[in-house]
Design a protein around this motif. Structure first.
Motif, PDB file in Angstrom:
ATOM      1  N   ASN A  42       0.851  -1.180   0.000  1.00 47.12           N
ATOM      2  CA  ASN A  42       0.000   0.000   0.000  1.00 47.12           C
ATOM      3  C   ASN A  42       0.895   1.242   0.000  1.00 47.12           C
ATOM      4  O   ASN A  42       0.994   1.933   1.001  1.00 47.12           O
ATOM      5  CB  ASN A  42      -0.919  -0.008   1.230  1.00 47.12           C
ATOM      6  N   PRO A  43       1.551   1.519  -1.141  1.00 46.73           N
ATOM      7  CA  PRO A  43       2.453   2.671  -1.165  1.00 46.73           C
ATOM      8  C   PRO A  43       1.682   3.977  -1.027  1.00 46.73           C
ATOM      9  O   PRO A  43       0.559   4.095  -1.501  1.00 46.73           O
ATOM     10  CB  PRO A  43       3.119   2.584  -2.535  1.00 46.73           C
ATOM     11  N   THR A  44       2.313   4.934  -0.352  1.00 38.96           N
ATOM     12  CA  THR A  44       1.707   6.260  -0.282  1.00 38.96           C
ATOM     13  C   THR A  44       1.800   6.893  -1.666  1.00 38.96           C
ATOM     14  O   THR A  44       2.589   6.455  -2.516  1.00 38.96           O
ATOM     15  CB  THR A  44       2.446   7.162   0.729  1.00 38.96           C
ATOM     16  N   VAL A  45       1.024   7.916  -1.875  1.00 35.75           N
ATOM     17  CA  VAL A  45       1.070   8.619  -3.158  1.00 35.75           C
ATOM     18  C   VAL A  45       2.474   9.178  -3.378  1.00 35.75           C
ATOM     19  O   VAL A  45       3.014   9.096  -4.486  1.00 35.75           O
ATOM     20  CB  VAL A  45       0.000   9.733  -3.206  1.00 35.75           C
ATOM     21  N   ALA A  46       3.068   9.719  -2.337  1.00 41.11           N
ATOM     22  CA  ALA A  46       4.423  10.275  -2.459  1.00 41.11           C
ATOM     23  C   ALA A  46       5.408   9.196  -2.893  1.00 41.11           C
ATOM     24  O   ALA A  46       6.235   9.421  -3.785  1.00 41.11           O
ATOM     25  CB  ALA A  46       4.859  10.908  -1.141  1.00 41.11           C
ATOM     26  N   ASN A  47       5.347   8.021  -2.267  1.00 41.49           N
ATOM     27  CA  ASN A  47       6.247   6.931  -2.639  1.00 41.49           C
ATOM     28  C   ASN A  47       5.972   6.441  -4.052  1.00 41.49           C
ATOM     29  O   ASN A  47       6.893   6.179  -4.821  1.00 41.49           O
ATOM     30  CB  ASN A  47       6.131   5.767  -1.662  1.00 41.49           C
ATOM     31  N   LEU A  48       4.700   6.299  -4.406  1.00 39.17           N
ATOM     32  CA  LEU A  48       4.336   5.820  -5.730  1.00 39.17           C
ATOM     33  C   LEU A  48       4.868   6.745  -6.812  1.00 39.17           C
ATOM     34  O   LEU A  48       5.490   6.316  -7.784  1.00 39.17           O
ATOM     35  CB  LEU A  48       2.820   5.669  -5.842  1.00 39.17           C
ATOM     36  N   PHE A  49       4.661   8.045  -6.647  1.00 36.57           N
ATOM     37  CA  PHE A  49       5.121   8.987  -7.663  1.00 36.57           C
ATOM     38  C   PHE A  49       6.633   9.135  -7.661  1.00 36.57           C
ATOM     39  O   PHE A  49       7.235   9.368  -8.717  1.00 36.57           O
ATOM     40  CB  PHE A  49       4.415  10.331  -7.538  1.00 36.57           C
ATOM     41  N   ALA A  50       7.285   8.963  -6.511  1.00 36.56           N
ATOM     42  CA  ALA A  50       8.752   8.965  -6.478  1.00 36.56           C
ATOM     43  C   ALA A  50       9.293   7.785  -7.283  1.00 36.56           C
ATOM     44  O   ALA A  50      10.275   7.919  -8.026  1.00 36.56           O
ATOM     45  CB  ALA A  50       9.251   8.907  -5.038  1.00 36.56           C
ATOM     46  N   VAL A  51       8.641   6.630  -7.155  1.00 36.35           N
ATOM     47  CA  VAL A  51       9.052   5.440  -7.899  1.00 36.35           C
ATOM     48  C   VAL A  51       8.823   5.638  -9.399  1.00 36.35           C
ATOM     49  O   VAL A  51       9.706   5.359 -10.213  1.00 36.35           O
ATOM     50  CB  VAL A  51       8.315   4.187  -7.378  1.00 36.35           C
TER      51      VAL A  51
END
Length: 108
Positions: free
Chosen positions: A78-87
Motif C-alpha cells: 500500500n504505497p503512499t502517493v508520495a512513494n508511488l510517484f517517487a518510484v
C-alpha cells in the motif's frame, strides 16, 4: 516431460529483451493504477522494476530501503502517493520511458 517457465519468468525474460514490451508494461501498470485496479497495477509495476533497474538501484534513487519497496509493490502493499510517484519518476528517469497523461472523452 519438458520443463516450462513460470508466467512471471516469461514476462521477465521478454521485458529484459524487448524495449517495446518494457514500455507497454510500464504504461499498462500506470493505466491500471489510474483505473483503480491497484493490485494489478502494483503487480505489473513490480515486474517492470525487476525487469529494468531492480529494487536495489531503485532504493538508492528514492532513498527508500529495498525491502520497503518490495513490500509496497507486493500483494498486500500500500504505497503512499508520495512513494508511488517517487518510484514512477525514478523509473522514468532511469529507463528513459516517459509517460504523459491525456484527457480522453469516452464515447457515450
Amino acid at each position: 516431460m519438458a520443463l516450462t517457465r513460470s508466467f512471471k519468468e516469461t514476462v521477465q525474460a521478454r521485458a529484459t529483451n524487448d524495449a517495446a514490451f518494457r514500455q507497454a508494461l510500464f504504461q499498462e501498470a500506470v493505466q491500471l493504477l489510474l483505473a483503480g485496479e491497484i493490485g494489478a497495477g502494483r503487480s505489473i509495476l513490480r515486474d517492470y522494476i525487476n525487469a529494468t533497474i531492480g529494487f536495489e538501484a531503485l532504493a538508492e534513487i528514492t532513498q527508500t530501503p529495498p525491502k520497503s519497496l518490495m513490500r509496497m509493490f507486493g500483494p498486500n502493499g500500500n504505497p503512499t502517493v508520495a512513494n508511488l510517484f517517487a518510484v514512477i519518476n525514478a523509473l522514468q528517469n532511469r529507463t528513459g520511458v516517459h509517460l504523459e497523461v491525456r484527457a480522453v472523452t469516452e464515447a457515450a
